[in-house]
Design an enzyme around this catalytic site. Structure first.
Site, PDB file in Angstrom:
ATOM      1  N   HIS A 302     -17.419 -26.932-101.531  1.00  9.69           N
ATOM      2  CA  HIS A 302     -17.002 -26.436-102.854  1.00  9.69           C
ATOM      3  C   HIS A 302     -15.491 -26.254-102.859  1.00  9.69           C
ATOM      4  CE1 HIS A 302     -16.893 -24.032-106.525  1.00  9.69           C
ATOM      5  NE2 HIS A 302     -18.102 -24.498-106.754  1.00  9.69           N
ATOM      6  N   ASP A 359     -25.991 -26.596-106.061  1.00 11.11           N
ATOM      7  CA  ASP A 359     -26.866 -27.769-106.247  1.00 11.11           C
ATOM      8  C   ASP A 359     -27.826 -27.997-105.099  1.00 11.11           C
ATOM      9  OD1 ASP A 359     -24.007 -29.163-107.738  1.00 11.11           O
ATOM     10  OD2 ASP A 359     -25.866 -28.658-108.780  1.00 11.11           O
TER      11      ASP A 359
HETATM   12  C1  SDX Z   1     -20.498 -28.205-108.517  1.00  7.37           C
HETATM   13  O1  SDX Z   1     -15.954 -26.424-109.432  1.00  7.37           O
HETATM   14  C2  SDX Z   1     -17.078 -25.840-109.599  1.00  7.37           C
HETATM   15  O2  SDX Z   1     -17.146 -24.643-109.783  1.00  7.37           O
HETATM   16  C3  SDX Z   1     -18.285 -26.775-109.552  1.00  7.37           C
HETATM   17  C4  SDX Z   1     -19.654 -26.095-109.638  1.00  7.37           C
HETATM   18  C5  SDX Z   1     -19.873 -25.411-110.990  1.00  7.37           C
HETATM   19  O3  SDX Z   1     -20.685 -24.473-111.044  1.00  7.37           O
HETATM   20  O4  SDX Z   1     -19.299 -25.908-112.002  1.00  7.37           O
HETATM   21  O5  SDX Z   1     -19.780 -25.138-108.607  1.00  7.37           O
HETATM   22  C6  SDX Z   1     -20.784 -27.130-109.504  1.00  7.37           C
HETATM   23  O6  SDX Z   1     -19.968 -29.218-108.875  1.00  7.37           O
HETATM   24  C7  SDX Z   1     -20.814 -27.961-107.069  1.00  7.37           C
HETATM   25  C8  SDX Z   1     -20.368 -29.140-106.144  1.00  7.37           C
HETATM   26  C9  SDX Z   1     -21.454 -30.210-106.200  1.00  7.37           C
HETATM   27  N1  SDX Z   1     -20.991 -31.440-105.453  1.00  7.37           N
HETATM   28  C10 SDX Z   1     -21.530 -31.761-104.264  1.00  7.37           C
HETATM   29  O7  SDX Z   1     -22.372 -31.083-103.659  1.00  7.37           O
HETATM   30  C11 SDX Z   1     -21.021 -33.096-103.715  1.00  7.37           C
HETATM   31  C12 SDX Z   1     -20.672 -32.954-102.227  1.00  7.37           C
HETATM   32  N2  SDX Z   1     -19.487 -32.098-102.090  1.00  7.37           N
HETATM   33  C13 SDX Z   1     -18.233 -32.671-102.213  1.00  7.37           C
HETATM   34  O8  SDX Z   1     -18.038 -33.976-102.530  1.00  7.37           O
HETATM   35  C14 SDX Z   1     -17.037 -31.733-102.200  1.00  7.37           C
HETATM   36  O9  SDX Z   1     -17.294 -30.739-101.295  1.00  7.37           O
HETATM   37  C15 SDX Z   1     -16.656 -31.136-103.543  1.00  7.37           C
HETATM   38  C16 SDX Z   1     -16.520 -32.196-104.579  1.00  7.37           C
HETATM   39  C17 SDX Z   1     -17.687 -30.151-103.973  1.00  7.37           C
HETATM   40  C18 SDX Z   1     -15.328 -30.409-103.365  1.00  7.37           C
HETATM   41  O10 SDX Z   1     -14.362 -31.371-103.200  1.00  7.37           O
HETATM   42  P1  SDX Z   1     -12.859 -30.988-102.749  1.00  7.37           P
HETATM   43  O11 SDX Z   1     -12.593 -29.543-102.947  1.00  7.37           O
HETATM   44  O12 SDX Z   1     -11.934 -31.967-103.390  1.00  7.37           O
HETATM   45  O13 SDX Z   1     -12.887 -31.210-101.200  1.00  7.37           O
HETATM   46  P2  SDX Z   1     -12.641 -32.606-100.481  1.00  7.37           P
HETATM   47  O14 SDX Z   1     -13.480 -33.683-101.091  1.00  7.37           O
HETATM   48  O15 SDX Z   1     -11.162 -32.835-100.401  1.00  7.37           O
HETATM   49  O16 SDX Z   1     -13.238 -32.288 -99.030  1.00  7.37           O
HETATM   50  C19 SDX Z   1     -12.453 -31.540 -98.087  1.00  7.37           C
HETATM   51  C20 SDX Z   1     -12.879 -32.113 -96.728  1.00  7.37           C
HETATM   52  C21 SDX Z   1     -12.757 -33.635 -96.684  1.00  7.37           C
HETATM   53  O17 SDX Z   1     -12.527 -33.993 -95.331  1.00  7.37           O
HETATM   54  P3  SDX Z   1     -10.935 -34.255 -94.895  1.00  7.37           P
HETATM   55  O18 SDX Z   1     -10.395 -35.304 -95.867  1.00  7.37           O
HETATM   56  O19 SDX Z   1     -10.243 -32.915 -95.023  1.00  7.37           O
HETATM   57  O20 SDX Z   1     -11.048 -34.752 -93.480  1.00  7.37           O
HETATM   58  O21 SDX Z   1     -14.285 -31.814 -96.518  1.00  7.37           O
HETATM   59  C22 SDX Z   1     -15.002 -33.041 -96.447  1.00  7.37           C
HETATM   60  C23 SDX Z   1     -14.141 -34.115 -97.053  1.00  7.37           C
HETATM   61  O22 SDX Z   1     -14.440 -35.374 -96.477  1.00  7.37           O
HETATM   62  N3  SDX Z   1     -16.225 -32.823 -97.241  1.00  7.37           N
HETATM   63  C24 SDX Z   1     -17.436 -33.220 -96.893  1.00  7.37           C
HETATM   64  C25 SDX Z   1     -18.275 -32.758 -97.915  1.00  7.37           C
HETATM   65  N4  SDX Z   1     -17.568 -32.138 -98.837  1.00  7.37           N
HETATM   66  C26 SDX Z   1     -16.287 -32.180 -98.427  1.00  7.37           C
HETATM   67  N5  SDX Z   1     -17.898 -33.888 -95.813  1.00  7.37           N
HETATM   68  C27 SDX Z   1     -19.228 -34.120 -95.771  1.00  7.37           C
HETATM   69  N6  SDX Z   1     -20.124 -33.696 -96.733  1.00  7.37           N
HETATM   70  C28 SDX Z   1     -19.666 -33.028 -97.807  1.00  7.37           C
HETATM   71  N7  SDX Z   1     -20.527 -32.624 -98.733  1.00  7.37           N
END
Ligand code: SDX
Length: 424
Positions: A302, A359
């Site tokens: 998140h 989720d």
């Molecule tokens: C919702 O914003 C809100 O409030 C949203 C929400 C709401 O109520 O409106 O809470 C609802 O959208 C919840 C999120 C649902 N999405 C997912 O579950 C999809 C999986 N999660 C991600 O793709 C990610 O964690 C996000 C999109 C939720 C957050 O993205 P960020 O903050 O841009 O973080 P990032 O993608 O830059 O990740 C940071 C690091 C990365 O690695 P590095 O580049 O630092 O090496 O963490 C890794 C990412 O690769 N990472 C994951 C991961 N999520 C982040 N690695 C593996 N699995 C994951 N799920």
């Protein structure tokens, strides 16, 4: 609050600093470009506040979520969704009279214009219900005055809250070739939705209280989440003075993305994939850690919560309770719990602060209700609707309101002369 000082190219600038009602700090860069000719760059806006807002407070480090100051845990335990809608939109918990009047208005406006039923004839049965929901919400603007006069805005807020669940249920009935079920005025918001989803012309669906309560909890937990992607979309579209229906239709499309609200559908699909692959959750946790795999643990991570998402905790408990009460043994729930357990002992997830988000467990409950996977994000949209409406309304009343128009850092070609086709 002392000002922030910025030094750039040997010149020093002072930028006003301020703190919010919970002590969080901001640096006001409204004058940054005028003073320094420089802009700030923040892809994804992770460090940028778009507005002042009094609707929802999140503390990602402490796992705090409050709607208008009320902790989500207390609202989850004690409030009906219509109370939370009223609270978010109008700013206070309704009295008994206010709630009765609000519910009466929602009941009165639950039907959609009979002509709108014809729209469904054009969609293929395989149409994703999020596509239908956004199109139908936008189409509501062709039936009702949208000049954004206050009395129209207030009534359109009621219309949209009341009709969205009807459109969602009709989209489901269309997808399975069953007759649309009209709402019944005697039913609650949640009861009416489940009735419209699962009743048949030949047999009414008696809504089990345990499922009515589970749906109520899901909608309350999804009702708002400050400046997330879809809410920011609603605000950005609303900032151009676009009408309420157009702004929310845009928000629905933003929510559809698998990184946002679309994740709840992807979580269940991921759990089904792992289950079909022998339940080898370690394999998938390792894949999620390997960027080259392109695989992410959906429902994990998140932008704001860096310890735990309070909603995920509440949904995990509810999934256990509801499945127990129903006598349902869903292997995907056990798998989800194992996945969480393995991931939260793994340095990759701990270092990156990736925890289950809203989720991760929600789909288990939707499945227990008999709601199909491709309707999960529609359920998220129904829950988030009061939040979108509250933010759109707050934006319109914001004295600092301006049309949203970010800038950029240009990295393209510098000026060059045009070459006529004959010479290329
Ligand atoms: C919702 O914003 C809100 O409030 C949203 C929400 C709401 O109520 O409106 O809470 C609802 O959208 C919840 C999120 C649902 N999405 C997912 O579950 C999809 C999986 N999660 C991600 O793709 C990610 O964690 C996000 C999109 C939720 C957050 O993205 P960020 O903050 O841009 O973080 P990032 O993608 O830059 O990740 C940071 C690091 C990365 O690695 P590095 O580049 O630092 O090496 O963490 C890794 C990412 O690769 N990472 C994951 C991961 N999520 C982040 N690695 C593996 N699995 C994951 N799920």
């Amino acid at each position: 609050m002392t000002a922030a000082k910025l030094t750039l190219d040997g010149r020093e600038f002072e930028l006003p600093a301020e703190s919010g009602s919970e002590g969080e700090k901001i640096i006001d860069i409204t004058r940054l470009r005028a003073e320094s000719m420089a802009i700030a760059l923040d892809p994804g806006f992770g460090n940028t506040g778009a507005c002042r807002s009094a609707i929802t407070f999140i503390d990602g480090e402490r796992g705090i979520l409050r709607y208008r100051g009320y902790p989500i845990e207390e609202l989850a335990r004690g409030a009906r969704f219509t109370e939370v809608c009223f609270l978010l939109i109008y700013g206070h918990l309704p009295t008994r009279d206010e709630l009765d009047q609000f519910r009466e208005k929602l009941t009165y406006h639950t039907l959609i214009h009979e002509d709108m039923k014809k729209f469904f004839e054009g969609y293929p049965p395989s149409a994703h219900p999020m596509a239908i929901l956004s199109a139908m919400v936008s189409a509501l603007s062709t039936y009702y005055p949208v000049d954004n006069a206050d009395e129209n805005v207030d009534l359109n807020i009621i219309r949209l809250l009341a009709k969205a669940k009807t459109i969602a249920a009709f989209a489901y009935k269309k997808s399975i070739g069953q007759a649309f079920q009209y709402p019944r005025n005697a039913l609650s918001y949640t009861g009416n939705f489940l009735h419209m989803m699962f009743s048949l012309n030949t047999e009414p669906y008696e809504v089990p209280q345990v499922l009515d309560d589970a749906l109520n909890l899901l909608l309350v937990l999804h009702a708002d989440h400050e400046q997330n992607c879809s809410t920011s979309t609603v605000r950005l579209v609303g900032s151009s003075d676009a009408n309420l229906f157009a702004s929310v239709a845009a928000g629905i499309c933003a929510l559809w993305g698998p990184l946002h609200g679309g994740a709840n559908q992807r979580v269940i699909e991921m759990l089904q994939l792992i289950h079909a692959d022998g339940g080898n959750h370690r394999k998938y946790v390792d894949m999620a850690k390997d960027k080259a795999s392109g695989f992410r643990l959906m429902g994990f991570g998140h932008r704001v919560y860096k310890n735990f998402d309070p909603r995920a905790k509440l949904l995990k408990e509810a999934a256990d309770q509801v499945l127990h009460q129903l006598g349902v043994d869903d292997p995907l729930l056990d798998l989800a719990k194992h996945l969480e357990e393995v991931a939260l002992k793994d340095d990759y997830f701990l270092e990156k602060k990736l925890y289950p988000n809203v989720d991760f467990y929600s789909g288990i409950l939707y499945r227990a209700m008999g709601i199909p996977t491709d309707m999960f994000t529609v359920m998220f949209a129904l829950g988030r609707l009061p939040g979108w409406l509250a933010h759109w309304k707050e934006l319109r009343q914001d004295p600092e309101r301006r049309i949203g128009r970010p800038r950029q850092l240009y990295t393209g070609e510098t000026e060059r002369a045009f070459v006529p086709l004959a010479k290329r």
